[in-house]
Scaffold this active site. Structure first.
Site, PDB file in Angstrom:
ATOM      1  N   LYS A  88      -1.740  38.634   5.585  1.00  0.00           N
ATOM      2  CA  LYS A  88      -0.782  38.187   6.829  1.00  0.00           C
ATOM      3  C   LYS A  88       0.493  38.135   6.415  1.00  0.00           C
ATOM      4  CE  LYS A  88      -2.179  33.413   5.304  1.00  0.00           C
ATOM      5  NZ  LYS A  88      -0.865  33.256   4.337  1.00  0.00           N
ATOM      6  N   ARG A 107      -2.230  24.730   7.256  1.00  0.00           N
ATOM      7  CA  ARG A 107      -3.199  24.825   6.196  1.00  0.00           C
ATOM      8  C   ARG A 107      -4.371  23.761   6.324  1.00  0.00           C
ATOM      9  NH1 ARG A 107      -0.698  28.356   1.372  1.00  0.00           N
ATOM     10  NH2 ARG A 107      -1.592  30.505   2.146  1.00  0.00           N
ATOM     11  N   ARG A 122      -2.480  41.993  -7.228  1.00  0.00           N
ATOM     12  CA  ARG A 122      -1.113  41.612  -6.441  1.00  0.00           C
ATOM     13  C   ARG A 122       0.067  41.587  -7.638  1.00  0.00           C
ATOM     14  NH1 ARG A 122      -0.546  37.503  -1.713  1.00  0.00           N
ATOM     15  NH2 ARG A 122      -0.686  35.820  -3.378  1.00  0.00           N
ATOM     16  N   ARG A 159       2.137  36.572 -10.238  1.00  0.00           N
ATOM     17  CA  ARG A 159       2.224  35.239  -9.620  1.00  0.00           C
ATOM     18  C   ARG A 159       1.666  34.647 -10.241  1.00  0.00           C
ATOM     19  NH1 ARG A 159       2.299  34.673  -3.129  1.00  0.00           N
ATOM     20  NH2 ARG A 159       0.967  32.910  -3.697  1.00  0.00           N
ATOM     21  N   ARG A 186      -8.072  28.506  -4.854  1.00  0.00           N
ATOM     22  CA  ARG A 186      -7.268  28.758  -3.655  1.00  0.00           C
ATOM     23  C   ARG A 186      -8.287  29.131  -2.222  1.00  0.00           C
ATOM     24  NH1 ARG A 186      -3.189  32.876  -5.452  1.00  0.00           N
ATOM     25  NH2 ARG A 186      -2.457  32.969  -3.313  1.00  0.00           N
TER      26      ARG A 186
HETATM   27  P1  AMP Z   1       0.954  31.143  -0.519  1.00  0.00           P
HETATM   28  O1  AMP Z   1       1.959  32.058  -1.051  1.00  0.00           O
HETATM   29  O2  AMP Z   1       1.022  31.147   1.002  1.00  0.00           O
HETATM   30  O3  AMP Z   1      -0.202  31.627  -0.954  1.00  0.00           O
HETATM   31  O4  AMP Z   1       1.262  29.711  -1.061  1.00  0.00           O
HETATM   32  C1  AMP Z   1       1.290  29.349  -2.361  1.00  0.00           C
HETATM   33  C2  AMP Z   1       0.864  27.908  -2.518  1.00  0.00           C
HETATM   34  O5  AMP Z   1       2.059  27.061  -2.085  1.00  0.00           O
HETATM   35  C3  AMP Z   1      -0.370  27.339  -2.255  1.00  0.00           C
HETATM   36  O6  AMP Z   1      -1.506  27.765  -2.944  1.00  0.00           O
HETATM   37  C4  AMP Z   1      -0.234  25.821  -2.005  1.00  0.00           C
HETATM   38  O7  AMP Z   1       0.009  25.165  -3.365  1.00  0.00           O
HETATM   39  C5  AMP Z   1       1.476  25.703  -1.524  1.00  0.00           C
HETATM   40  N1  AMP Z   1       1.366  25.875   0.059  1.00  0.00           N
HETATM   41  C6  AMP Z   1       1.641  26.916   0.810  1.00  0.00           C
HETATM   42  N2  AMP Z   1       1.531  26.607   2.188  1.00  0.00           N
HETATM   43  C7  AMP Z   1       1.013  25.351   2.187  1.00  0.00           C
HETATM   44  C8  AMP Z   1       0.666  24.498   3.113  1.00  0.00           C
HETATM   45  N3  AMP Z   1       0.679  24.801   4.554  1.00  0.00           N
HETATM   46  N4  AMP Z   1       0.193  23.256   2.942  1.00  0.00           N
HETATM   47  C9  AMP Z   1       0.203  22.846   1.490  1.00  0.00           C
HETATM   48  N5  AMP Z   1       0.324  23.454   0.397  1.00  0.00           N
HETATM   49  C10 AMP Z   1       0.881  24.723   0.780  1.00  0.00           C
END
Ligand code: AMP
Length: 209
Positions: free
Chosen positions: A13, A86, A120, A153, A164
């Site tokens: 996404k 989320r 990734r 990452r 996750r």
């Molecule tokens: P992402 O890069 O979108 O996979 O986000 C990395 C991490 O950031 C997630 O595993 C969460 O720890 C935190 N995070 C991102 N978006 C949210 C959200 N909407 N609510 C809470 N934690 C978030």
């Protein structure tokens, strides 16, 4: 129009948000990247966020909602929200804050998502994304764009990936039902190539090609 992009980690996404923003002039707000930037700055907020990110847990709603509330202008038009909401509490907050035209759900099975996340990589400097299976850097571990170091990452390691994905099913998936009413929800088959996903997205959003 404002759009919300949702999907399991690895559904692509983020890449789709980036492509759409570039092609149609949307503003792409990637919450995960914003949070990682805060972690680098070593502030109390950044340190708090890091404790959640590194283990693959969600940052608590009240912290995230306060952060988004400051970052997003109520009058914004043409935003792609990537990684927010989320949870149901976050979803309720965003529909009260801004008009959301469509919720786009990138649908993908767990096994494909896990495989994609494990392969990734990201440039530590310019943040260009790579995938060892389908888009490796030309020189191993070196960014094609800026020459920076290409790294994994912290939360793309097996235990964090597992957590996750489980958090996605537990906390994020229920939002899809929350948004099902009306005709706002659009579902995209995220198992396709990035080009095909983009095509399906543009068609379903009825954007001119
Ligand atoms: P992402 O890069 O979108 O996979 O986000 C990395 C991490 O950031 C997630 O595993 C969460 O720890 C935190 N995070 C991102 N978006 C949210 C959200 N909407 N609510 C809470 N934690 C978030």
């Amino acid at each position: 129009m404002n759009l919300v992009f949702m999907g399991i980690q690895g559904s692509g996404k983020g890449l789709q948000a980036e492509l759409l923003a570039k092609r149609y002039g949307f503003e792409h707000f990637d919450l995960g990247s914003e949070l990682r930037e805060r972690v680098k700055k070593d502030t109390p907020f950044g340190r708090m966020v890091e404790t959640y990110i590194k283990d693959g847990n969600l940052v608590p709603d009240e912290e995230i909602i306060a952060f988004i509330n400051k970052k997003i202008d109520d009058n914004i038009k043409g935003l792609v929200l990537d990684g927010f909401p989320r949870t149901i509490a976050q979803a309720k907050f965003i529909v009260d804050k801004i008009p959301v035209k469509h919720i786009v759900y990138f649908s993908l099975d767990d096994q494909t998502a896990t495989n994609r996340l494990a392969s990734r990589r990201i440039c530590s400097q310019c943040k260009t994304g790579y995938n060892l299976l389908v888009k490796p850097p030309k020189v191993p571990n070196v960014c094609d764009v800026c020459g920076g170091k290409v790294v994994i990452r912290h939360d793309d390691h097996a235990p964090a990936i597992k957590r996750r994905i489980s958090k996605f099913h537990e906390l994020t998936e229920p939002i899809i039902d929350f948004f099902k009413e009306g005709d706002k929800l659009i579902t995209i088959n995220a198992a396709q190539s990035p080009e095909m996903i983009h095509k399906e997205l543009v068609g379903k959003l009825k954007l001119t090609s």
